[in-house]
Design an enzyme around this catalytic site. Structure first.
Site, PDB file in Angstrom:
ATOM      1  CG  LEU A   1      -1.786  -1.252   1.410  1.00 58.39           C
ATOM      2  CD1 LEU A   1      -2.748  -1.047   2.576  1.00 58.39           C
ATOM      3  CD2 LEU A   1      -2.566  -1.593   0.152  1.00 58.39           C
ATOM      4  N   PRO A   2       0.266   2.424  -0.273  1.00 55.04           N
ATOM      5  CG  PRO A   2      -1.092   3.953  -1.408  1.00 55.04           C
ATOM      6  CD  PRO A   2      -1.134   2.651  -0.667  1.00 55.04           C
TER       7      PRO A   2
ATOM      8  CE  LYS B   1      11.924   1.743  -0.436  1.00 53.14           C
ATOM      9  NZ  LYS B   1      12.495   1.603  -1.770  1.00 53.14           N
TER      10      LYS B   1
ATOM     11  CE  LYS C   1       5.901   6.513   1.037  1.00 54.40           C
ATOM     12  NZ  LYS C   1       5.680   5.081   0.868  1.00 54.40           N
TER      13      LYS C   1
ATOM     14  CB  THR D   1       8.153   2.501   1.593  1.00 51.21           C
ATOM     15  OG1 THR D   1       8.767   1.678   0.614  1.00 51.21           O
ATOM     16  CG2 THR D   1       9.216   3.308   2.322  1.00 51.21           C
TER      17      THR D   1
HETATM   18  P1  NAD Z   1       0.479   2.832  -6.043  1.00 58.91           P
HETATM   19  O1  NAD Z   1      -0.171   4.059  -5.542  1.00 58.91           O
HETATM   20  O2  NAD Z   1       0.689   2.626  -7.512  1.00 58.91           O
HETATM   21  O3  NAD Z   1      -0.335   1.534  -5.524  1.00 58.91           O
HETATM   22  C1  NAD Z   1      -0.943   1.412  -4.263  1.00 58.91           C
HETATM   23  C2  NAD Z   1      -2.261   0.671  -4.464  1.00 58.91           C
HETATM   24  O4  NAD Z   1      -2.834   0.391  -3.184  1.00 58.91           O
HETATM   25  C3  NAD Z   1      -3.298   1.498  -5.243  1.00 58.91           C
HETATM   26  O5  NAD Z   1      -3.708   0.768  -6.401  1.00 58.91           O
HETATM   27  C4  NAD Z   1      -4.449   1.680  -4.242  1.00 58.91           C
HETATM   28  O6  NAD Z   1      -5.713   1.663  -4.849  1.00 58.91           O
HETATM   29  C5  NAD Z   1      -4.240   0.473  -3.342  1.00 58.91           C
HETATM   30  N1  NAD Z   1      -4.843   0.556  -2.022  1.00 58.91           N
HETATM   31  C6  NAD Z   1      -4.823   1.593  -1.129  1.00 58.91           C
HETATM   32  N2  NAD Z   1      -5.464   1.244   0.001  1.00 58.91           N
HETATM   33  C7  NAD Z   1      -5.897  -0.038  -0.171  1.00 58.91           C
HETATM   34  C8  NAD Z   1      -6.606  -0.961   0.649  1.00 58.91           C
HETATM   35  N3  NAD Z   1      -7.029  -0.649   1.871  1.00 58.91           N
HETATM   36  N4  NAD Z   1      -6.875  -2.195   0.159  1.00 58.91           N
HETATM   37  C9  NAD Z   1      -6.453  -2.543  -1.095  1.00 58.91           C
HETATM   38  N5  NAD Z   1      -5.784  -1.711  -1.917  1.00 58.91           N
HETATM   39  C10 NAD Z   1      -5.496  -0.475  -1.453  1.00 58.91           C
HETATM   40  O7  NAD Z   1       1.867   2.726  -5.265  1.00 58.91           O
HETATM   41  P2  NAD Z   1       3.143   1.831  -5.663  1.00 58.91           P
HETATM   42  O8  NAD Z   1       4.033   2.595  -6.576  1.00 58.91           O
HETATM   43  O9  NAD Z   1       2.677   0.460  -6.034  1.00 58.91           O
HETATM   44  O10 NAD Z   1       3.892   1.788  -4.250  1.00 58.91           O
HETATM   45  C11 NAD Z   1       3.439   0.951  -3.186  1.00 58.91           C
HETATM   46  C12 NAD Z   1       4.462   1.026  -2.063  1.00 58.91           C
HETATM   47  O11 NAD Z   1       5.734   0.589  -2.554  1.00 58.91           O
HETATM   48  C13 NAD Z   1       4.672   2.464  -1.525  1.00 58.91           C
HETATM   49  O12 NAD Z   1       4.841   2.388  -0.137  1.00 58.91           O
HETATM   50  C14 NAD Z   1       5.955   2.904  -2.225  1.00 58.91           C
HETATM   51  O13 NAD Z   1       6.655   3.876  -1.465  1.00 58.91           O
HETATM   52  C15 NAD Z   1       6.715   1.596  -2.326  1.00 58.91           C
HETATM   53  N6  NAD Z   1       7.691   1.514  -3.429  1.00 58.91           N
HETATM   54  C16 NAD Z   1       7.377   1.988  -4.667  1.00 58.91           C
HETATM   55  C17 NAD Z   1       8.321   1.884  -5.691  1.00 58.91           C
HETATM   56  C18 NAD Z   1       8.020   2.392  -7.087  1.00 58.91           C
HETATM   57  O14 NAD Z   1       8.964   2.462  -7.901  1.00 58.91           O
HETATM   58  N7  NAD Z   1       6.780   2.722  -7.413  1.00 58.91           N
HETATM   59  C19 NAD Z   1       9.572   1.290  -5.441  1.00 58.91           C
HETATM   60  C20 NAD Z   1       9.838   0.787  -4.174  1.00 58.91           C
HETATM   61  C21 NAD Z   1       8.881   0.895  -3.168  1.00 58.91           C
END
Ligand code: NAD
Length: 293
Positions: A64-65, A170, A245, A95
């Site tokens: 999740l975000p 992280k 964030k 994260t």
């Molecule tokens: P994103 O916003 O694309 O995806 C998050 C998903 O979670 C969304 O589709 C949202 O609808 C869903 N969501 C929110 N609350 C929910 C709930 N209660 N139940 C089910 N689904 C729910 O974000 P992302 O890029 O996939 O990143 C996710 C995590 O990974 C973050 O913490 C980010 O910091 C970390 N991260 C991202 C990257 C990257 O390159 N994007 C790399 C490493 C780590």
């Protein structure tokens, strides 16, 4: 092994689909219909709620975000710690704040669950290729239970220490990444202002002491490198708001501990200015175009 995967966004969707490809039965849930549709198109089993997903799961993975989303999912009267089977292993790959991660893990243990924090590095490309790095906090025995699944999504799996340690690593890593991207952008802009070709400049610096990941593998200057967000209008990748964030997590963590992170704090402010100028959803390498008055 039956897996529940909660959060099928930029990272969660390809990670969950790698588990599907490896032959696991994966029930996925996301708040967005488009993500559920994409999961189904890739061969996954979309379900209508988190409780449907976790009903008979052996392992529950969340991606999740931010901290508040993870707290809302796990805690409270209808949270996972109430509705899931305590025999299920909990793996949070989001994260989030190390403090929040530790607090959720403590409550999970009190209810009989095993839980690890397992944030990742490697971006969306690493998630798709199954080459992520996992930084794991928790008991070694619980990591051993998770390992067969983590190995389908990543190629480097590190045990950082006790619960919350994965998040600590992280947060440190992403603070350094945020600083590096700003420094790399600044050096490239200075060279360009001098009339240099940014590709020539990047090639030379990549073989010199300024070399770093942002310069060599994720160059922020459009046209220098194919396939990276800077050459696709800064679409996809890792959003400015997610970097903001993570830098906020770093500066809050530092303030809790009285640790000094002046470059982390300055970087947080610069990404904030960039986000407030309407760039929050662009890839974080778009900070190359940061305009300061
Ligand atoms: P994103 O916003 O694309 O995806 C998050 C998903 O979670 C969304 O589709 C949202 O609808 C869903 N969501 C929110 N609350 C929910 C709930 N209660 N139940 C089910 N689904 C729910 O974000 P992302 O890029 O996939 O990143 C996710 C995590 O990974 C973050 O913490 C980010 O910091 C970390 N991260 C991202 C990257 C990257 O390159 N994007 C790399 C490493 C780590």
């Amino acid at each position: 092994m039956k897996v529940a995967f909660l959060g099928l966004g930029n990272m969660g969707l390809p990670m969950a689909l790698n588990l599907v490809k490896a032959g696991h039965q994966v029930q996925g849930f996301d708040l967005l219909q488009a993500q559920l549709d994409a999961f189904k198109a890739g061969g996954g089993l979309p379900v209508l709620s988190a409780s449907d997903a976790v009903a008979d799961a052996d392992v529950i993975i969340s991606m999740l975000p931010a901290s508040r989303h993870v707290e809302a999912l796990y805690l409270g009267n209808s949270g996972l710690l109430v509705i899931a089977n305590p025999k299920a292993l909990l793996i949070d790959c989001s994260t989030i704040s190390p403090k929040v991660s530790q607090a959720i893990s403590t409550q999970a243990k009190a209810k009989g669950f095993a839980m690890i924090d397992a944030p990742v590095s490697g971006g969306t490309a690493g998630a798709q290729a199954g080459t992520l790095t996992f930084m794991v906090g928790g008991d070694a025995v619980d990591l051993d239970r998770a390992r067969p699944l983590l190995e389908k999504m990543g190629k480097n799996i590190f045990h950082a220490g006790a619960s919350g340690s994965g998040q600590t690593v992280k947060v440190c890593n992403n603070m350094l990444l945020g600083i590096q991207m700003l420094g790399t952008s600044e050096a490239l802009r200075l060279g360009i202002a001098n009339g240099m070709d940014p590709k020539v400049l990047s090639d030379i610096m990549s073989k010199s002491s300024g070399r770093n990941w942002a310069l060599e593998l994720y160059n922020p200057c459009p046209g220098v490198m194919d396939g990276v967000p800077s050459s696709k209008g800064y679409a996809g990748g890792f959003g400015v708001d997610l970097m903001l964030k993570d830098l906020s997590l770093a500066t809050e963590n530092a303030s809790d501990l009285d640790a000094s992170v002046p470059l982390g704090e300055l970087s947080r402010k610069l990404y904030e200015v960039h986000s407030q100028a309407g760039n929050g959803q662009l890839d974080f390498s778009s900070v190359f175009n940061l305009k300061l008055d």
